[in-house]
Design an enzyme around this catalytic site. Structure first.
Site, PDB file in Angstrom:
ATOM      1  CE  LYS A  69       6.228  18.361-101.775  1.00  0.00           C
ATOM      2  NZ  LYS A  69       7.564  17.798-101.965  1.00  0.00           N
ATOM      3  CB  SER A 145       8.167  15.194 -99.692  1.00  0.00           C
ATOM      4  OG  SER A 145       8.721  16.277-100.550  1.00  0.00           O
ATOM      5  CB  SER A 169      10.680  15.062-102.501  1.00  0.00           C
ATOM      6  OG  SER A 169      10.994  14.823-101.136  1.00  0.00           O
TER       7      SER A 169
END
Length: 481
Positions: A69, A145, A169
């Site tokens: 990520k 997220s 997330s």
């Protein structure tokens, strides 16, 4: 390609260990998958030639293609932009401790996935690189997220990807994209040395995956503290990978259909919850509706989190702006992030300390619940994936408290367990019959009890398999249905 997407990460690593395929061949297949689907879903920011050369069979995931990520993990010589114009072009000078663990696990990291700016949203639609689309329905959000990770795994680019979770997330993208996602216990995985305790222990590292055993294998590989870590979780009795195949026993599972803020799930999600309760009862678990005391009222909970989140955000933004020589204004930050930054500037030391005290009060209150129950079941989110472009409507009128309230309204079940530090998982047990969209069910357990969650997840995966369900945008069928 159809053969590559048919294996999970553990299965691919077994092929590598037996000499049936090489890590380089798997990386090539993953790149082809990315080229086939990413133009439609926008889940991957960039790829690069991997420099990892794992020894076949050296670890349960050796040779598996992997994506990180675009936040909270640093890979030497690669950009880490946090989904923000403020950090655009920023290059990491060295591997973080987590990146070193990914390498030791034998993962072949070849790219990074999208995140909303500063990971500060439930949907992944940053100005910096545009909206990430849900492979099940391209007009809907992939969540946030870790939306890029969720969309990339769901579309078949990789079987597992790095994700983070400060309020849901990992679990929200897992629910939106039909994946398994487990948020570990606070202190299970080190976040150091550069990030210390992200949001005072609210944020953790983990993954999203198509199978339960992949998440278990990765957590085995990356768990454990680094010297000086502020939080350390108790060691599990055995590897998590072994737990997946173990019977969970008859569990006492409480069901919370209405969130602490009064949010009721929409009919498709409420019906999915009822189906899940019936499935659990058929498996021999004792399931009953419960009320769960947070120790504080909901508005007090939201306010404390707004103060804790925004104060941390403000400090991080100031440090980043100073390091890169950039202003903190509308040219570098999106309206919700900038409003949250200014709100954080006004949080006093006394208010911040009070927020931490509320965090501890919530943790103790939930611990009392888990003294009497093995798990708590809720929906992961109360609705189906939201349409793109709707989540931030009117955000320019909100202050930092208003934006956080919107985030928690959107995902009212998940953040509590970040505050308490306890593990929780989203399991794609079922789907909406009308739209075919996946619906995640959310299970939480007591502090340090990921093993209990993995045992139940393994049982549910056998009883209600999901890995054969594939979205419209799928690397095994790149032209779509």
């Amino acid at each position: 390609m159809s053969e590559y997407v048919g294996f999970d990460a553990v299965g691919l690593a077994e092929l590598v260990a037996h000499g049936e395929v090489t890590p380089a061949e798997l990386e090539t297949a993953a790149r082809e998958a990315a080229r086939a689907v990413n133009p439609r879903i926008n889940a991957i920011v960039e790829t690069w030639p991997a420099d990892d050369e794992p020894t076949p069979g050296s670890a349960p995931l050796a040779g598996v293609p992997f994506l990180i990520k675009d936040i909270a993990v640093a890979m030497a010589g690669k950009r880490m932009e946090l989904g923000s114009r403020l950090a655009a072009g920023h290059v990491a000078g060295a591997d973080s401790s987590l990146m070193r663990r990914f390498r030791r696990a034998g993962l072949v990291t070849f790219g990074r996935t999208t995140t909303p700016e500063m990971a500060y949203s439930n949907t992944t639609e940053p100005v910096l690189y545009g909206a990430t689309r849900n492979p099940w329905d391209l007009e809907r959000s992939a969540g946030g997220s870790s939306g890029g990770a969720g969309a990339a795994v769901a579309a078949g680019v990789v079987p597992i990807a790095h994700a983070t979770d400060a309020a849901g997330s990992i679990r929200v993208p897992a629910a939106y994209n039909g994946l398994f996602g487990l948020k570990p216990t606070r202190g299970r995985v080190s976040v150091g040395p550069h990030f210390d305790e992200i949001f005072n222990g609210l944020a953790v590292h983990g993954s999203v995956s198509r199978t339960v055993r992949d998440s278990a294998a990765l957590l085995d590989a990356i768990r454990g503290p680094e010297p000086g870590d502020p939080y350390v979780a108790p060691e599990p009795p055995r590897p998590y990978l072994e737990e997946v195949a173990r019977h969970p026993g008859s569990l006492r599972i409480g069901v919370l259909a209405q969130s602490w803020g009064g949010h009721r799930p929409t009919p498709p999600v409420a019906e999915a919850l009822s189906r899940t309760v019936r499935l659990l009862e058929s498996l021999g678990h004792r399931v009953a509706e419960v009320e769960v005391d947070l120790g504080v009222d909901w508005e007090e909970f939201v306010l404390a989190n707004a103060r804790q989140w925004t104060a941390n955000l403000t400090a991080s933004v100031d440090e980043l702006a100073a390091a890169l020589g950039r202003p903190v204004d509308s040219s570098t930050l999106e309206p919700p992030t900038l409003a949250s930054y200014h709100y954080g500037q006004r949080v006093s030391g006394a208010e911040f300390v009070t927020a931490l005290a509320i965090r501890n009060r919530v943790a103790r209150s939930l611990a009392r619940y888990f003294d009497a129950h093995d798990m708590l079941l809720t929906p992961t989110v109360p609705d189906l994936p939201v349409p793109l472009g709707t989540h931030a409507e009117g955000a320019e009128t909100l202050d930092g408290l208003g934006w956080l309230r919107r985030l928690f309204d959107h995902s009212p079940f998940t953040a509590v367990f970040n505050v308490a530090g306890t593990p929780a998982m989203s399991v794609p047990v079922t789907a909406d019959p009308e739209t075919g969209l996946p619906i995640g069910m959310h299970f939480a357990a007591g502090y340090g009890l990921e093993d209990r969650l993995f045992r139940l997840a393994g049982q549910l995966e056998q009883a209600s398999p999901w890995s054969t369900r594939t979205p419209t945008v799928w690397a095994g069928n790149p032209t779509g249905r």
